[in-house]
Write a protein that holds these residues in place. Structure first.
Motif, PDB file in Angstrom:
ATOM      1  N   ALA A1181      52.632  47.754  84.801  1.00  0.00           N
ATOM      2  CA  ALA A1181      53.794  46.857  84.879  1.00  0.00           C
ATOM      3  C   ALA A1181      54.319  46.162  83.690  1.00  0.00           C
ATOM      4  N   ILE A1183      54.503  43.452  81.654  1.00  0.00           N
ATOM      5  CA  ILE A1183      53.743  42.265  80.810  1.00  0.00           C
ATOM      6  C   ILE A1183      55.066  41.517  80.412  1.00  0.00           C
ATOM      7  N   GLN A1184      55.978  40.469  81.212  1.00  0.00           N
ATOM      8  CA  GLN A1184      57.376  40.280  80.535  1.00  0.00           C
ATOM      9  C   GLN A1184      56.922  38.935  79.346  1.00  0.00           C
ATOM     10  N   ASN A1189      52.222  33.814  80.500  1.00  0.00           N
ATOM     11  CA  ASN A1189      51.326  34.499  81.108  1.00  0.00           C
ATOM     12  C   ASN A1189      50.710  35.576  81.295  1.00  0.00           C
ATOM     13  N   ASN A1191      48.969  38.492  82.329  1.00  0.00           N
ATOM     14  CA  ASN A1191      48.158  38.787  83.688  1.00  0.00           C
ATOM     15  C   ASN A1191      49.408  39.679  84.469  1.00  0.00           C
ATOM     16  N   PHE A1192      48.905  40.943  84.433  1.00  0.00           N
ATOM     17  CA  PHE A1192      50.318  42.241  85.315  1.00  0.00           C
ATOM     18  C   PHE A1192      50.902  41.343  86.131  1.00  0.00           C
ATOM     19  N   SER A1193      51.519  41.914  86.302  1.00  0.00           N
ATOM     20  CA  SER A1193      52.202  41.546  88.102  1.00  0.00           C
ATOM     21  C   SER A1193      51.708  42.548  89.084  1.00  0.00           C
ATOM     22  N   THR A1194      52.009  43.818  89.191  1.00  0.00           N
ATOM     23  CA  THR A1194      51.399  44.786  89.885  1.00  0.00           C
ATOM     24  C   THR A1194      50.022  45.122  89.595  1.00  0.00           C
ATOM     25  N   SER A1502      44.174  36.869  94.395  1.00  0.00           N
ATOM     26  CA  SER A1502      45.287  37.313  93.573  1.00  0.00           C
ATOM     27  C   SER A1502      44.816  36.268  91.802  1.00  0.00           C
ATOM     28  N   ASP A1504      47.415  34.781  89.677  1.00  0.00           N
ATOM     29  CA  ASP A1504      48.014  34.409  89.013  1.00  0.00           C
ATOM     30  C   ASP A1504      47.570  33.053  88.679  1.00  0.00           C
TER      31      ASP A1504
END
Length: 2013
Positions: A1181, A1183-1184, A1189, A1191-1194, A1502, A1504
């Motif tokens: 995914a 990283i915006q 952040n 870290n990757f969301s998926t 997680s 997050d």
């Protein structure tokens, strides 16, 4: 010269079975192949050959045994045939048929038929049988004389035994070649492979099981396919010796490593000195390394100064120069600004000696000081120091520095390498320089040339002298003006301690010149090679022998760019001169009075040696043929090229020498007639005008042709040029022969070891068998050496070194043979690794022994000349091409075709320039005595005609000047280029655009270019058509030329960059062979790619060379056209060769990105990760916002891909990070290649194995499956450890548990035992556990006294003790092994296993080992674990499920090693992967709680962002690198985490290199943004910026998420108050419940009676806890903690938890990469902020020293020696006073008053000194803070041992006071004072070890008599007085309560002493004194004076009155 046996057949056998025969002669046995299923007759038809070095004696016996062969059991003997060789010796040939006899010597029906031939030395038997030699090709054509010889394989040059014997069917020989091609022998390059076949030595103890390879072969024969696992991986490409033996191995590494500068750091710590000789001195220590000097501070009036000062010297020089530098430590007395001081004593050693120590260091050792000016004097004192030498990339493990309580045993810790005796003697080293020859013309001054032109004077243009450097001193001979052959006959004498600690003597011939002297050549003599320290050893000795010197080329230019080569740096590129020298050592007898005691270097004349002392002059003949010259660099391709070969100065076109006539005539007289006769004859054959054979040393110039755009080649085609040179040398071939034999044994051993390692690496079956075979070959090779080397012992010109070396080599090899035989029986599956190490040592030893220090024939140089300029060269050691009749003694390249790569000379060859090949030559060389030269052409490929010079036309032995090949074969080469991996990054993106270029003979082709990858899969077939090879067809089959493959990086502009090169040999198919299994199609193999000396990846490819027969190409296997339309006309690798694929799924865990650096100055904002493997892939995914952040969301994605079945062929996986910019552009940030997927492959567990352990074994570290701790444990055994209170009993350690049984694990100590323990502790003498009576007095440590530091110091003691025990255990194991060698090895294997398990577990548990006597005292103190390394190293980087991949960008730098790896890192990718075959078995996916989105990554937290409180504890730093000029630093801590930046600047510690910080810092951070913690130590500066000393980085995120739970270490015990309070906000029970829940483990169930059950384990333990008030409360915490501390024993979920600890991290400085700048002890706790807050941080602030006051009362002295003579009375008396001070506080010294005129040495003082001081109990040091000098900014804190010094002096009114004696008492351990003056003796000082010692800190008050001592003229200690003193120690508070006055003052005054009145006798009674004076002493003197006066008066009167009387008389008045 050999015995040849042809074993034809054995008939009359009974029954049906497999037969094998064994033939033995002189201890060397050969086996035949196994004949399967033969009935009554076994037709062996095999030939065996024994090369013999000494003539066979008629009584020797040949023995043949015939066996029934069994695969499983030992072979059963059928019968034996023995034959005495008398008749064979007489007749030379014999055929025999005879019956066998059985064990009882009775004949049986079976009969044997054989033929024997014997050819003796020098043809003494019969005549050379021509028939034999003509027949050779046909006799041997099957396998060209490969006899299946088991042990002798390499030595005789044939790969015997590892191949199938001749005489098999054609099909088998095809298999043989297949095996050579497919299965690897992987040793230095893979060209013709062979593998030991099953007929290899089956010894009785090794049941002969068929090797899997044989089975494979059978399977193939029946058309079955190959299993993937049998494909060999030959990652270390190796050209092993081949069958027909016409070629030798090329050397794969190109770059010269010598002579390139590197970084080194020498660090010296001077701790203290003891027993310095001299009175009342002020010592300073001078540390000198090379030219640099540094001094310690001065200590006043003491003989045992304490310094503890640290010095660092940095160097950037080549290793050779570094290791020859001398480290000199000298102690100087009273040095100050004005005077240099006097030397007390010094010690020297070279850097190399330190570097060869373990860990490159001496730690806390005592150097013996001696005075070089005075040899007769004994030792001058001891100096305690640490010395370490660090090269780049060495990391030094400092032994842990805790408080050094163990009293220094000086004699046991001397600063000497192992094996050097402590009493070293002085010795004289005589280096005798006789003469030199072959010097080059040096003087190039224009004047000389002008002079020559004008006057025609042609004097020799060189003025040589010899300079010798040794142990920091230099000596030189006289200068011989204008002489090319100078004669010196001088000896240079060095005086040095023996054995010297300097290893090399440097001998240099220099040319004296008015401007500057230059070196002509340099030679180093390594003392280790010319002496032997064993009990049968010998002193260094050398020669007289010639040494050859090499250096720069001999053309004379004004500026020689290669001058460094003449200084001995780097490999010489040309012969410079040879020097005749000798060396002898004489140990001095220092008691002899005549001895000259100076150590200055002396030069004197030496007696000349006889001309023939270094050997008889012989004529040698060197022949060379150039078969191919290709790959010539294009820069020189346009001019004609020729090659020049030189040996010494022969053949050299510049100033080459011809035959040395004069010397020959000189020698002619002494019995050499026959020899000159011989020469006459030989030269007549050769004819010619002058009857001489004229040497031809260079080929004709020839214009090169273009091969491709990089390289040219010379078109030799069928006409090969030759050279030949005659040269005359002293005949010392024996030296080279012995070296060759040993080299061949070593080569063979090395090849075998590489095989074994490769088998282990590729997990081939039975590597232990191969190792046994290797050992057997080794032992028989060694024994062979013994028979060969011993033969010409009595050679006239053998030097002493020759004899001694031979003896010691024979001893060593005999010993090695025995050890190898013993080891062979001990090699088992499980002992492989240890045994391999031992065998590696054998290899090093062999290489060391084979290096011959006394040179003989100089090396051969081959120069490529273009247009008469020298371009590139190759240097070939003469021993490698030396001929001998005995196979083993032959040089390894003699009469073989060798591939040689020419390289650039000197510095030009460094770096990338040196990696490109200048030219590749195929060259054939032969060097031998002229009289042996008849078969010098024997090794050339057959099928040529000789072209000779017109003069030598019809003379058979005249050498050809060229060879014309009449036979040529045409081939097609197919190169299957599949893929490469782990290539070199050549572009700035960190990737490359690689293509491969394949060279064969004079053709080359390229693969396509693949862009942006380091792991290209070309999958391309290159076809070379019409390759013409010259020579016989059968030779080509076994010995094809090598293929060179070079990998390049394509650049859009400029030429392609070189990335690496490798070699290969093709599998050959002749036109009459079938293209079918087992040899074809060939299998893909790995070839190691080299770039310079470094490896740079692997190439996976296969090569086949197919002969094009008469029918043309039609009968070659067809080539399928390009299948892939997109790739155009590129041929893919055909089906049979490319690997078999199956379907795999690759799951990727994307966690996050860290520390991304800018790309082209822009920050990375929206990164994405692309994963690619074998053309398929997946993207993460996006990283915006990387800042917010990272870290990757998926988290988990997957893709499916076809991968080879064989895991070894799996392609690498590429990780690339790109930054997505606007408008769809993206840029590469960095990439990482995972070269091996093996550790990520998941194999589902077998259904059969329900055992959880088995599953654990299969899951290779996969989540939720198992932890690493488990894989190493034997199945199903659980190890149970008790609490530390109970010593582990060896018996109960193992508890066998089935997975489903409920086991009770008792972790409890019964109350009774505790009681017993307490009693034991209190109980007296016997109790304290080895402590003896004294220890009992030590009071129990009081809880309130204990703090964190008590715990820390106790733990350090434990750690040291554990290290000691490990060392002891290792030593014990070794001894045990030594003892068991040769005994029953089976039993031993069992014992080993038994003893191993408990030991390993102790290591695993990492808890203090309770069996230590010391621990008994301190066991009350809870301990933590001190790791002397980083925590990461202990726990596998915390990559248990989250891996970190470094992203790289940018080119790899071309300078040394991979130093630039760090600089290329542009960020890190965190994640993981899992590869498995699809589909998975159902039971995994059906498991409860299985979440398909996470695939294999179940139960992952997680990612997050999470807020964490990070608490960093910094304990102390050690060995910091000094940052200030004064050699100290002012360190403080700086901590950086994310945006937090703490600089603890105000708390810097002044002038300390071992600061104790004792601080904790709390930082709040948010993972993942802030996860990299940097702890740095800076040096505070008053002005300017502070310098970084070093820093360490810790990745907190991996620790935080790790299953090992590294957030907060688990303590040893649980307590809720005191120094050991539980730190974690979660209690043990909460932690346990959480772990059980996460790991899906059943539990914890707390039961009654202190039991807890987790999964199927039951633990028991105490259930009560005491609070602060001593109230007991029930609790489960102890139980829970017991489970946590054994968590690794829990099935499936268990893994080792991080204990409470302190870790030691190295500090590094980016400016000095790779060199440690100190170490930091620290630990980190982390607490998530969403949990309850933790308590306050532990207080670890450094202990404050406690204030004490020491009161010393000096009551009386006695027997003080009397110094003064009275002026009047002449009586001996002394005016005594006593001075005292505490060490380090000399300024505060205190003196008593003076007791005048003591006549008996008695003095009465009653005087009190008072010394207040600050003391650290734990470290037993006094702490002093004082300014170092008047300019110091602030005070420096020193820690000094607590020592009280008392001195006795004689007071003088006008001159300086005289020092009489002193005593120093260490307040922690000093002898108890004697009760009376009588009992006080010298023993109390000299014999401290045996006396009871006391400590003032325990006793508080002590009174007694102590001796004063000083050294007399002979340096012996003597008593100079005795003092009665009382020592009283009070704490500051007590002192305040009961004050006392100084001296005799109030309060608590002492009474005045009662002194006798002799001191004032003068004033009381003057008359009495006068009378005493006159009457006693001076009576006679006065009488004499009076008489003399009277006489004088009379003479005066006489003279006065004489004239008057005379006048009267004369005048007659």
């Amino acid at each position: 010269m050999a015995l040849v046996l042809q074993l034809r057949s054995v008939s009359g056998l009974r029954g049906k079975g497999d037969r094998i025969a064994k033939a033995a002669f002189r201890g060397l046995s050969f086996y035949t192949r196994v004949l399967e299923n033969c009935e009554d007759e076994a037709k062996f038809d095999e030939t065996f050959r024994w090369p013999v070095a000494t003539n066979i004696d008629g009584n020797e016996i040949l023995e043949i045994q015939v066996f029934n062969y069994s695969k499983v059991f030992t072979n059963r003997l059928i019968g034996t045939f023995r034959m005495v060789l008398q008749k064979v010796v007489a007749e030379g040939q014999l055929e025999v048929t005879d019956t066998l006899i059985d064990d009882n010597n009775s004949a049986i029906q079976t009969s044997i038929s054989i033929e024997i031939r014997y050819q003796a030395l020098d043809g003494t038997v019969g005549t050379w049988n021509d028939k034999e030699f003509l027949e050779t090709p046909s006799v041997h054509s099957e396998g060209d004389g490969r006899y299946s010889l088991e042990t002798d394989s390499l030595l005789s040059g044939h790969r015997h035994g590892s191949d199938v014997s001749p005489g098999k069917s054609n099909q088998q020989s095809m298999e043989r070649s297949f095996r050579r091609a497919g299965k690897g022998v992987f040793s230095a390059m893979k060209l013709g492979k062979t593998r030991p076949s099953k007929d290899e030595h089956r010894k009785q103890d090794d049941p002969a099981v068929l090797e899997t390879e044989d089975l494979d072969r059978k399977a193939m024969r029946y058309g079955a396919g190959l299993e993937p696992d049998t494909i060999s991986l030959a990652s270390v490409t190796a050209v092993t010796t081949n069958v027909s033996n016409k070629r030798s191995k090329p050397d794969i590494r190109m770059e010269p490593s010598a002579g390139r500068p590197m970084d080194y750091q020498v660090s010296v710590t001077i701790i203290e000195a003891r027993q310095l000789v001299g009175l009342n001195m002020d010592p300073v220590v001078c540390v000198e390394v090379g030219e640099e000097k540094k001094y310690t501070s001065m200590k006043e009036s003491t003989n045992c100064p304490y310094y503890n000062e640290y010095f660092v010297f940095d160097f950037h020089v080549p290793p050779d120069v570094m290791f020859d530098k001398i480290i000199k430590l000298s102690v100087i007395h009273s040095k100050n600004l004005l005077r240099s001081g006097t030397l007390v004593g010094s010690f020297k050693m070279d850097v190399g000696t330190v570097y060869t120590q373990p860990e490159h260091q001496f730690y806390h050792k005592w150097a013996i000081l001696s005075d070089p000016e005075d040899l007769t004097a004994g030792l001058k004192g001891y100096l305690k120091c640490d010395i370490a030498v660090v090269g780049k990339g060495d990391n030094i493990k400092t032994p842990h520095k805790a408080n050094e309580t163990d009293e220094d045993d000086i004699e046991g810790n001397l600063l000497l390498p192992d094996g050097v005796p402590p009493e070293r003697q002085w010795a004289r080293f005589y280096i005798k320089i006789y003469r030199a020859e072959g010097l080059p013309r040096m003087n190039t001054s224009i004047m000389a040339n002008v002079k020559k032109a004008l006057i025609g004077e042609n004097k020799d243009l060189v003025d040589p002298y010899v300079q010798v450097a040794f142990a920091g001193q230099k000596g030189k001979t006289s200068i011989q003006k204008s002489s090319y052959e100078p004669l010196w006959n001088e000896q240079i004498i060095f005086t040095e301690m023996f054995p010297p600690l300097c290893k090399r003597i440097k001998i240099q011939i220099r040319d004296s010149d008015k401007v500057n002297d230059v070196a002509i050549g340099t030679h180093f003599i390594d003392l280790r090679k010319i002496s032997n320290e064993g009990d049968k050893g010998f002193l260094p000795t050398f020669g007289p022998a010639w040494v050859n010197m090499y250096g720069s080329t001999r053309n004379y230019t004004l500026m020689d760019e290669h001058q460094e080569l003449n200084e001995g740096l780097g490999e010489g590129v040309s012969f410079r001169a040879r020097l005749l020298l000798g060396l002898a050592v004489e140990i001095l007898d220092t008691t002899n009075p005549e001895i000259n005691s100076s150590t200055e270097v002396q030069v004197e004349q030496a007696t000349a040696v006889a001309d023939n002392c270094s050997g008889k002059m012989e004529e040698f003949f060197l022949f060379g043929a150039f078969l191919e010259a290709t790959m010539i660099d294009r820069k020189i391709g346009d001019k004609p090229i020729n090659f020049e070969v030189t040996i010494g100065n022969y053949g050299n076109q510049v100033d080459g020498s011809s035959k040395p006539l004069l010397r020959r005539k000189k020698e002619g007289g002494d019995g050499d007639e026959e020899e000159s006769e011989l020469l006459q004859n030989s030269s007549e054959d050769e004819g010619g005008e002058d009857g001489e054979l004229v040497s031809v040393s260079s080929s004709q110039p020839m214009k090169p042709l273009v091969t491709d755009r990089n390289y040219f080649h010379l078109p030799y085609l069928e006409k090969k040029p030759c050279i030949y040179i005659r040269s005359w040398w002293q005949d010392q071939r024996r030296r080279l022969y012995n070296a060759n034999i040993m080299d061949k044994i070593a080569d063979k051993l090395e090849e075998g070891l590489n095989d074994v390692q490769e088998m282990i690496k590729t997990e081939k079956p039975h590597p232990e068998r191969r190792l046994r075979g290797v050992l057997e070959e080794l032992s028989s090779g060694c024994l062979r050496f013994l028979t060969l080397a011993d033969k010409d012992q009595h050679h006239s010109s053998r030097t002493r070194l020759d004899r001694e070396r031979l003896k010691s080599c024979m001893r060593e090899l005999e010993n090695m043979a025995q050890q190898a035989t013993a080891l062979r029986s001990q090699v088992k599956r499980n002992t492989m690794k240890d045994k391999l190490k031992l065998v590696q040592n054998f290899l090093q030893k062999l290489r060391f022994l084979a290096d011959e220090p006394q040179h003989t024939i100089p090396d051969v140089f081959i120069w490529m000349m273009s247009n008469n300029k020298r371009i590139a060269y190759a240097r070939i050691p003469s021993k490698d091409i030396l001929y001998s009749i005995v196979d083993e003694e032959m040089g390894k390249d003699c009469a073989k075709v060798k591939t040689v790569f020419l390289k650039l000379p000197g510095k030009r060859g460094f770096g990338p320039a040196g990696w490109t090949v200048q030219a590749k030559m195929e060259i054939y060389l032969w060097l031998g005595l002229n009289k042996q030269r008849k078969d010098f052409l024997s090794g050339l490929p057959c099928g040529f005609e000789e072209k000779k010079t017109p003069r030598g036309q019809n003379l058979p032995s005249f050498p050809p000047i060229s060879l014309l090949y009449t036979k040529k074969q045409v081939f097609q080469l197919r190169a299957h280029m599949y893929q490469a991996r782990s290539l070199f990054a050549a572009d700035s993106s960190g990737l490359s655009d690689p293509f491969a270029r394949v060279f064969f003979i004079s053709q080359s082709q390229c693969t396509e270019v693949l862009n942006e990858t380091l792991c290209p899969t070309w999958d391309q077939l290159l076809v070379f058509d019409n390759v013409e090879l010259y020579g016989e067809a059968h030779e080509m089959r076994d010995d094809p030329p090598i293929i060179v493959i070079e990998i390049y990086d394509q650049d859009t502009v400029g030429k392609a960059d070189f990335m690496g090169r490798t070699f290969a040999k093709p599998v050959v198919k002749m036109s009459d062979e079938q293209y079918c299994p087992p040899r074809f199609p060939p299998q893909l193999e790995y070839y190691q790619i080299y770039r310079g000396n470094a490896t740079a990846g692997d190439l996976l490819a296969a090569f086949e060379l197919l002969q094009i027969g008469p029918a043309g190409k039609s009968d070659l296997p067809p080539i399928d056209g390009p299948t892939d339309m997109d790739r155009g006309p590129i041929l893919p690798v055909p089906l049979g060769i490319r690997p078999v694929l199956s379907r795999y799924r690759v799951e990727i865990l994307f966690w996050g990105l860290r520390d991304l650096k800018r790309v082209n100055l822009a920050q990375v904002d929206r990164p994405r990760v692309d994963i690619e493997c074998a053309g398929k892939g997946v993207q993460s995914a996006l990283i915006q916002n990387y800042k917010k952040n990272p870290n990757f969301s998926t988290l988990v994605k997957w893709f499916e891909v076809d991968l080879p079945e064989n895991e070894l062929l799996h392609p690498p996986l590429n990780i690339r990070v790109v930054d997505c910019r606007a408008f769809g552009r993206y840029t590469l940030v960095g990439s990482h290649t995972v070269s091996s997927l093996r550790k990520f492959i998941y194999r589902p567990p077998d259904k059969k194995a329900q055992h959880w352990n088995m599953a654990a074994k299969h899951l290779n570290g996969y989540l939720a499956m198992t932890s690493r701790a488990h894989r190493s444990r034997p199945t199903g055994e659980i190890v149970v450890n008790m609490e530390p209170e109970v010593p582990i009993k060896k018996m109960d350690t193992m508890v066998k548990l089935e997975a489903n049984s409920d086991a009770v694990v008792k972790v409890d100590v019964t109350e009774e035992e505790k009681e017993k323990k307490k009693k034991k502790k209190k109980g007296g003498g016997g109790g304290g556990g080895g402590g003896g009576g004294e220890e009992v007095e030590e009071e129990e440590p009081d809880e309130s006294m204990l703090d964190w530091w008590s715990k820390y110091f106790a733990s350090i003691e434990t750690m040291k003790e554990q290290l000691r025990q490990q060392e002891a255990a290792a030593a014990e194991a070794e001894e045990k092994e030594e003892m068991e060698i040769g005994e029953g090895s089976k039993a031993q294997a069992k014992n080993k296993d038994k003893s191993k398990a408990p030991k390993d577990d102790k290591k695993k548990k990492q808890q203090p080992v309770p069996e230590l006597p010391e621990k008994k005292k301190q066991q009350k103190i809870d301990e933590l674990k001190v790791f002397n390394k980083e925590l990461e190293a202990e726990f596998d980087n915390f990559e248990d499920w989250l891996h970190t991949f470094n992203l790289l960008r940018g080119k790899i730098g071309d300078n040394d090693d991979n130093a630039t790896e760090e600089e290329r890192i542009v960020g890190r990718f965190k994640g993981s992967m899992c590869v498995y075959k699809v589909p998975l078995p159902d039971d995994i996916t059906k498991e409860a709680g299985y979440d398909p989105t996470f695939g294999m990554f179940q139960g992952i937290p997680s990612n997050d962002p999470i807020n964490v409180l990070v608490r960093v504890y910094i304990v102390r730093a050690t060995d910091l690198h000094p940052a200030d000029i004064n050699g100290k630093a002012d360190p403080y801590i700086a901590i950086k985490l994310g945006k937090t930046d703490i600089k603890d600047k105000e708390n810097y510690i002044s002038k300390q290199l071992n600061p104790v910080f004792g601080k904790s810092f709390d930082i709040e951070a948010t993972f993942p943004m802030e996860s990299m913690l940097t702890v740095a130590v800076y040096d505070w500066d008053l002005v300017g910026t502070d310098d970084l000393i070093g820093e360490t980085k810790i990745d907190l995120e991996n620790r935080f998420y790790s299953k090992h739970r590294a957030t907060c270490g688990v303590s040893q015990t649980y307590s809720i108050h005191g120094y050991n309070t539980w730190r974690d906000p979660m209690k043990p029970s909460q932690i346990l419940s959480k772990l059980c829940k996460e790991g899906k483990v059943d539990g914890p169930h707390f039961g009654p009676g202190g039991r807890v059950k987790v999964a199927n384990r039951v633990f028991t333990g105490p259930t009560e806890i005491e609070d602060e008030n001593g109230q007991k409360k029930p609790t489960d915490e102890h139980l829970a903690l017991a489970v946590l501390r054994h968590w690794e024993d829990i099935p499936r979920a268990g893994c080792r938890l991080v204990p409470e600890h302190v870790e030691t991290r190295p500090l590094l400085n980016p400016d000095k990469p790779g060199i440690e700048q100190g170490r930091l002890e620290m630990w980190v706790d982390m607490f998530p902020m969403d949990m309850p807050a933790p308590g306050p941080a532990i207080d670890i602030s450094p202990r404050k020293p406690k204030k004490y006051e020491l009161r010393v009362i000096v009551w009386n002295t006695d027997e003080v020696i009397l110094e003064d003579d009275d002026y009047f009375t002449g009586e001996k008396s002394s005016d005594i006073f006593v001075r005292g001070w505490l060490k380090g506080q000399q300024e505060d010294k205190q003196d008593t008053d003076v007791h005048y005129h003591s006549l008996t040495g008695e003095g009465n003082f009653n005087w009190r000194y008072i010394f207040p001081f600050d003391y650290l109990m734990a470290e037993e040091k006094i702490v002093i803070s004082k300014k170092e000098s008047m300019f110091s900014w602030d005070e420096t804190e020193y820690k000094i041992p607590a020592r009280l010094t008392l001195q006795v002096w004689d007071a003088d009114h006008f001159s300086a006071d005289d020092f009489l004696g002193a005593i120093e008492l260490d307040l922690n351990r000093f002898p108890r004072g004697a009760k009376t003056s009588k009992q006080c003796s010298l023993e109390m000082v000299t014999n401290e070890a045996e006396l009871p010692m006391i400590s003032i800190f325990k006793q508080k008050r002590v009174k007694g008599w102590w001796p004063f001592v000083a050294r007399d003229e002979n340096d012996e200690l003597e008593i100079t007085g005795k003092v009665e003193a009382e020592l009283h120690l009070l704490t500051a508070e007590e002192a305040e309560k009961s004050p006392a006055g100084l001296a005799r003052n109030e309060p608590d005054p002492l009474e005045k002493p009662n002194r006798p009145d002799t001191s004032f006798i003068w004033f009381l009674n003057p008359l009495k004194s006068i009378k005493y004076l006159i009457c006693t002493r001076y009576k006679w003197l006065i009488i004499k004076i009076v008489l003399a006066l009277l006489l004088l008066i009379m003479v005066a009167l006489f003279l006065y009155s004489m004239p008057g009387y005379m006048v009267k008389k004369l005048l007659g008045a």
